[in-house]
Scaffold this active site. Structure first.
Site: not given
Ligand code: FAD
Ligand code: EPU
Length: 301
Positions: A171
């Protein structure tokens, strides 16, 4: 609406429209379509917004102009670059992909072409630039798995770098704040649509337990690889609510907007979680969300 000297559309709008959690006050938004336009836009204090899927923006907005990549800077040229690709070994290096390109649509195109490396990022509702800046990913893969070149814009100009120039990790791209990822070239491996689809389906299965409501995704990074959601769950905090923001009953690390949540409601929940978990952790949980302006939550950093 006004138009800048170089033709960029400039509008004052609530940023809530541009965040997935749907909170955030007003700012002047610059919808920039060209590198020249970007050069113009960064001549005064600015921020860059992507899909707003990792942002909690204060209810009073931000004073800086907010740049949103649009037009050609939000489109992908997936034509393989003949000088950089190596068809014999199945290596594809694409043309320029705009930083404003929505990641989900891009992944669908890559799947149809059978081009692998980025399918682990399936389900992340980001733009390419935001996903690069955060090195967004899952345990199945991350953005830096598929990057060849990054084009970076700052007030000092435009430059091209490669992932090897950065100390990227979980991240974290290592790019300084407000270094704009205007475009990237992707580095992909020839596979088949079926294989790419199978890996996407597998990665997407891990999301089944995530809430479907308005949210900025996971609130905290996983400490030392342990699920922060699991820790929040074990602390009994799921379902806690402040105003119209709630810790999702489905997954402890997601905060959802029930309707009219404010940034203050979301920040209240973040403080509740951090405070409640602090006695059990050596180091406080680190925020994954970004809070604008940063002073609104200095205590959470
Ligand atoms: P923004 O939220 O708009 O901005 C985030 C940062 O990036 C800010 O500092 C902004 O200035 C910078 N930024 C944006 N665009 C640019 C650019 N073109 N150049 C330089 N900097 C820029 N994240 C994960 O890592 N894994 C997940 O599984 C995951 N699952 C998600 C699920 C949901 C439902 C949601 C809502 C979010 C999830 N996220 C996840 C979080 C998010 O999608 C990521 O952090 C993503 O990288 C944010 O990108 P964005 O374009 O929305 O950036
Ligand atoms: N778990 C619980 N309770 C909860 C949530 C999770 O017990 O409320 C347990 C699950 O049952 C599982 C373990 O924790 O055994 C891991 O959970 P999960 O698979 O949901 O993964 P996570 O580590 O909680 C990460 C990322 C997510 C990404 C998922 C799937 C981070 C902070 N989160 O979640 O990324 O989508 O894996 O790959 O790294 C994000 O970064 O915004 C994000 C959503």
């Amino acid at each position: 609406m006004t138009v800048s000297a170089l033709g960029t559309r400039v509008e004052r709008q609530p940023l809530a429209r541009y965040t997935t959690v749907g909170v955030g006050g007003e700012a002047e938004i610059w919808f920039v379509e060209t590198l020249d336009g970007l050069h113009e836009a960064v001549q005064a204090p600015y921020r860059i917004i992507g899909a707003g899927s990792n942002l909690v923006i204060h209810d009073s907005g931000v004073p800086e102009r907010v740049i949103r990549l649009s037009g050609p800077l939000a489109k992908a040229d997936l034509t393989p670059d003949p000088g950089l690709s190596d068809p014999v070994n199945g290596l594809i290096v694409t043309g320029w992909v705009g930083g404003g390109t929505p990641l989900p649509g891009l992944l669908r195109k890559l799947q149809a072409l059978g081009w692998s490396n980025l399918e682990g990022t399936v389900g992340i509702p980001a733009q390419v630039g935001g996903a690069v800046w955060m090195n967004a990913g899952t345990r199945f893969g991350e953005m830096f798995d598929g990057l060849h070149t990054l084009e970076i814009v700052t007030p000092q100009g435009v430059r091209h770098i490669t992932p090897d120039d950065l100390n990227w990790g979980y991240r974290n791209s290592d790019l300084p704040r407000n270094h704009i990822v205007s475009r990237v070239r992707l580095k992909l491996q020839q596979s088949t649509p079926e294989e790419v689809q199978a890996r996407m389906t597998h990665a997407d299965d891990a999301r089944k337990g995530q809430p479907k409501m308005k949210t900025p995704g996971c609130a905290f990074k996983n400490p030392g690889g342990v699920s922060a959601g699991m820790l929040i769950d074990r602390a009994g905090l799921k379902g806690e609510q402040i105003g119209q923001a709630r810790i999702a009953p489905e997954h402890g690390n997601f905060i959802v907007n029930l309707g009219g949540a404010t940034a203050a409601d979301v920040l209240g929940l973040l403080r509740l979680i951090r405070g409640r978990l602090a006695p059990a952790l050596d180091v406080p949980l680190e925020l994954e969300y970004e809070i604008w302006p940063e002073e609104a939550a200095a205590d959470l950093r």
